[in-house]
Write a protein that holds these residues in place. Sequence first.
Motif, PDB file in Angstrom:
ATOM      1  N   TYR A 101       1.820 -20.815  16.784  1.00 55.28           N
ATOM      2  CA  TYR A 101       0.819 -21.160  17.792  1.00 55.28           C
ATOM      3  C   TYR A 101      -0.458 -21.772  17.221  1.00 55.28           C
ATOM      4  O   TYR A 101      -1.135 -22.528  17.892  1.00 55.28           O
ATOM      5  N   LEU A 102      -0.805 -21.391  15.994  1.00 60.60           N
ATOM      6  CA  LEU A 102      -2.066 -21.902  15.445  1.00 60.60           C
ATOM      7  C   LEU A 102      -1.841 -22.956  14.357  1.00 60.60           C
ATOM      8  O   LEU A 102      -2.751 -23.254  13.584  1.00 60.60           O
ATOM      9  N   ASP A 103      -0.630 -23.491  14.320  1.00 63.97           N
ATOM     10  CA  ASP A 103      -0.331 -24.581  13.382  1.00 63.97           C
ATOM     11  C   ASP A 103      -0.623 -24.143  11.939  1.00 63.97           C
ATOM     12  O   ASP A 103      -1.290 -24.845  11.188  1.00 63.97           O
ATOM     13  N   LEU A 104      -0.130 -22.979  11.579  1.00 66.82           N
ATOM     14  CA  LEU A 104      -0.430 -22.440  10.249  1.00 66.82           C
ATOM     15  C   LEU A 104       0.758 -22.469   9.293  1.00 66.82           C
ATOM     16  O   LEU A 104       0.570 -22.339   8.076  1.00 66.82           O
ATOM     17  N   ASN A 105       1.956 -22.631   9.828  1.00 69.13           N
ATOM     18  CA  ASN A 105       3.115 -22.579   8.926  1.00 69.13           C
ATOM     19  C   ASN A 105       3.027 -23.724   7.909  1.00 69.13           C
ATOM     20  O   ASN A 105       2.814 -24.877   8.281  1.00 69.13           O
ATOM     21  N   ASP A 258       2.804  -5.034  23.938  1.00 64.26           N
ATOM     22  CA  ASP A 258       3.475  -5.905  22.967  1.00 64.26           C
ATOM     23  C   ASP A 258       2.713  -7.229  22.915  1.00 64.26           C
ATOM     24  O   ASP A 258       2.679  -7.981  23.887  1.00 64.26           O
ATOM     25  N   GLU A 259       2.117  -7.483  21.761  1.00 64.14           N
ATOM     26  CA  GLU A 259       1.256  -8.661  21.583  1.00 64.14           C
ATOM     27  C   GLU A 259       1.972  -9.819  20.891  1.00 64.14           C
ATOM     28  O   GLU A 259       1.309 -10.717  20.350  1.00 64.14           O
ATOM     29  N   ALA A 260       3.316  -9.801  20.919  1.00 64.42           N
ATOM     30  CA  ALA A 260       4.074 -10.844  20.199  1.00 64.42           C
ATOM     31  C   ALA A 260       3.513 -12.230  20.477  1.00 64.42           C
ATOM     32  O   ALA A 260       3.315 -13.024  19.563  1.00 64.42           O
ATOM     33  N   HIS A 261       3.260 -12.526  21.755  1.00 65.78           N
ATOM     34  CA  HIS A 261       2.827 -13.882  22.112  1.00 65.78           C
ATOM     35  C   HIS A 261       1.340 -13.963  22.440  1.00 65.78           C
ATOM     36  O   HIS A 261       0.850 -15.046  22.763  1.00 65.78           O
ATOM     37  N   SER A 262       0.617 -12.860  22.389  1.00 64.64           N
ATOM     38  CA  SER A 262      -0.815 -12.933  22.714  1.00 64.64           C
ATOM     39  C   SER A 262      -1.705 -12.978  21.482  1.00 64.64           C
ATOM     40  O   SER A 262      -2.810 -13.518  21.533  1.00 64.64           O
ATOM     41  N   LEU A 263      -1.209 -12.460  20.345  1.00 65.97           N
ATOM     42  CA  LEU A 263      -2.002 -12.527  19.120  1.00 65.97           C
ATOM     43  C   LEU A 263      -2.143 -14.000  18.693  1.00 65.97           C
ATOM     44  O   LEU A 263      -1.155 -14.720  18.567  1.00 65.97           O
ATOM     45  N   GLY A 264      -3.386 -14.427  18.522  1.00 65.65           N
ATOM     46  CA  GLY A 264      -3.639 -15.826  18.150  1.00 65.65           C
ATOM     47  C   GLY A 264      -3.722 -16.744  19.352  1.00 65.65           C
ATOM     48  O   GLY A 264      -4.110 -17.897  19.230  1.00 65.65           O
ATOM     49  N   VAL A 265      -3.346 -16.221  20.520  1.00 65.69           N
ATOM     50  CA  VAL A 265      -3.246 -17.070  21.715  1.00 65.69           C
ATOM     51  C   VAL A 265      -4.320 -16.711  22.741  1.00 65.69           C
ATOM     52  O   VAL A 265      -4.962 -17.586  23.326  1.00 65.69           O
ATOM     53  N   LEU A 266      -4.514 -15.406  22.977  1.00 68.48           N
ATOM     54  CA  LEU A 266      -5.483 -14.960  23.986  1.00 68.48           C
ATOM     55  C   LEU A 266      -6.783 -14.506  23.321  1.00 68.48           C
ATOM     56  O   LEU A 266      -6.776 -14.015  22.189  1.00 68.48           O
ATOM     57  N   LEU A 341      -8.981 -15.777  11.909  1.00 72.77           N
ATOM     58  CA  LEU A 341     -10.311 -15.241  12.205  1.00 72.77           C
ATOM     59  C   LEU A 341     -11.423 -16.159  11.696  1.00 72.77           C
ATOM     60  O   LEU A 341     -12.484 -16.251  12.298  1.00 72.77           O
ATOM     61  N   ARG A 342     -11.128 -16.861  10.620  1.00 74.83           N
ATOM     62  CA  ARG A 342     -12.132 -17.744  10.014  1.00 74.83           C
ATOM     63  C   ARG A 342     -12.248 -19.065  10.766  1.00 74.83           C
ATOM     64  O   ARG A 342     -13.288 -19.697  10.763  1.00 74.83           O
ATOM     65  N   GLU A 343     -11.157 -19.473  11.426  1.00 72.74           N
ATOM     66  CA  GLU A 343     -11.132 -20.800  12.061  1.00 72.74           C
ATOM     67  C   GLU A 343     -10.782 -20.684  13.553  1.00 72.74           C
ATOM     68  O   GLU A 343      -9.687 -21.080  13.974  1.00 72.74           O
ATOM     69  N   PRO A 344     -11.726 -20.132  14.337  1.00 73.57           N
ATOM     70  CA  PRO A 344     -11.395 -19.930  15.764  1.00 73.57           C
ATOM     71  C   PRO A 344     -11.156 -21.243  16.508  1.00 73.57           C
ATOM     72  O   PRO A 344     -10.612 -21.226  17.622  1.00 73.57           O
ATOM     73  N   TRP A 345     -11.507 -22.387  15.902  1.00 75.60           N
ATOM     74  CA  TRP A 345     -11.226 -23.665  16.571  1.00 75.60           C
ATOM     75  C   TRP A 345      -9.735 -23.836  16.823  1.00 75.60           C
ATOM     76  O   TRP A 345      -9.328 -24.503  17.779  1.00 75.60           O
ATOM     77  N   ARG A 346      -8.917 -23.213  15.979  1.00 74.58           N
ATOM     78  CA  ARG A 346      -7.470 -23.322  16.176  1.00 74.58           C
ATOM     79  C   ARG A 346      -7.067 -22.667  17.503  1.00 74.58           C
ATOM     80  O   ARG A 346      -6.235 -23.177  18.243  1.00 74.58           O
ATOM     81  N   VAL A 347      -7.667 -21.504  17.753  1.00 77.42           N
ATOM     82  CA  VAL A 347      -7.359 -20.782  18.997  1.00 77.42           C
ATOM     83  C   VAL A 347      -7.819 -21.633  20.181  1.00 77.42           C
ATOM     84  O   VAL A 347      -7.080 -21.813  21.165  1.00 77.42           O
ATOM     85  N   ARG A 348      -9.030 -22.158  20.072  1.00 80.92           N
ATOM     86  CA  ARG A 348      -9.570 -22.972  21.185  1.00 80.92           C
ATOM     87  C   ARG A 348      -8.713 -24.208  21.413  1.00 80.92           C
ATOM     88  O   ARG A 348      -8.424 -24.587  22.547  1.00 80.92           O
ATOM     89  N   LYS A 349      -8.250 -24.835  20.319  1.00 82.64           N
ATOM     90  CA  LYS A 349      -7.436 -26.054  20.451  1.00 82.64           C
ATOM     91  C   LYS A 349      -6.109 -25.714  21.148  1.00 82.64           C
ATOM     92  O   LYS A 349      -5.666 -26.431  22.048  1.00 82.64           O
TER      93      LYS A 349
END
Length: 452
Positions: A101-105, A258-266, A341-349
Amino acid sequence: MTDAQPKNLFGLSEQDKVSLLAKLRRNQGDAQTRERVDLAEIPDKFVRFEELPGYKQLRIQHAVAQQTGILNPFFACHDGIAKQTTSIGGTPYLNFSTYDYLDLNGHPEIMRAATEAMHQYGTSASASRLVSGERPPHRALETALAELYGAENCLAFVSGHATNVSTIAQLFGRKDVIFHDSLSHNSIVQGGLSSGAKRFSFPHNDMTALEEMLRAHRGEYQRALIVTEGLFSMDGHIADLPALITLKKRHKCFLMVDEAHSLGVLGQTGRGVAEHFGMDPSEVDIWMGTLSKTLCGCGGFIAGSAVLIEYLKFTAPGFVYSVGMSPPLAAASRTALDIMLREPWRVRKQQAISRFFVDQARARGLDTGGADGYAVVPIHLGGSLLAGVLATALFNRRINVLPITYPVVEEGAARLRFFLSAAHDEATALQALDAVAEELPKARERTESIIH
Ligand SMILES: Cc1ncc(COP(=O)(O)O)c(C=O)c1O
């Protein structure tokens, strides 16, 4: 009274021993005859996997797909890291099938952390952490996750699915009761089944129905669990956390999310459904999450009280009787969390592109089923055949999006499920949605012609 006959080892006289042995031989003969008769009555189909009813059904589905030209979209082999685009068999596709979700892989910092951990600890934890011990990346990951949820402690398992099954089955038993959302992930349902507790499935996100069930049944059992997903994996709906917390307090239940899909997303910084609603995460008794999505690894975790984690650490079957997480994967997920946590712009994007996608889908008359506009956006189609035909048409236009069909969802509730991530841009989203809008009427016609 004197004992005229010598006793054998079991305290039997010689005569009794002879009579007992004769009886045992007779019984054994009877058992063998019975076994021969019984075995003859067992049909051959019970020793052939080909005869499994589920397997026969699967073969029929594959045959229908083959005859109608529907591609099998499952198990496609990707040539590299799947981002906004991916390469399958050397051909580039727009990609809407990644949990990243946050384009980190593949992020260089994550790769470095995993590589360093691999050089230091190897690729394997070699056995269960209980016996083979821990490695620093395990505890570092768990400490960071516990902090994220304002929890006292955390425990990481090697599979997200096993995390739910093991935790629920270990904590609850026959005298207890579990209330779960009707759209809960399979791992939650399997955990409930394995626990032996009484289960009630409440209509999806319907807090009034849940309260009625609690009123009617809570009192009949000892411990009670309400369990739900922060963001629903198939529908993209957010759970009503404030109402769930009120209900769990009112009816003396534990609450598991269960936060499988909410962590990094919400939430503004990706901390999940509690942050989304501005709630104190310590109001939830059991936080569950997976490491396979935003955190680019593999495995799951439970965060909660020190007592809960201590108990699970020594008893949960999927933890105690399973190997510890591979140290490079633990280091990778820990680093992904740091970057989140350091780059919240990823979440916003990710949130902005998801909102854009859902709005644009609706503007084209596509049925997104009330998706809240966060990362998971279904396009509802109805029948499984239509979903397969449409996914094939899109794949032929170099768009990779998977159909979700029966039995993953109920028959009649098939859909295409789009995953949006911080890697996606508006041009790509529009290209995909225009293709869906163009192909859908043709796919409907094609489906009709296949059926009639
Ligand atoms: C809501 C939910 N819980 C648990 C799991 C299991 O997680 P994993 O795939 O990491 O085993 C999934 C998998 O996608 C999921 O969607």
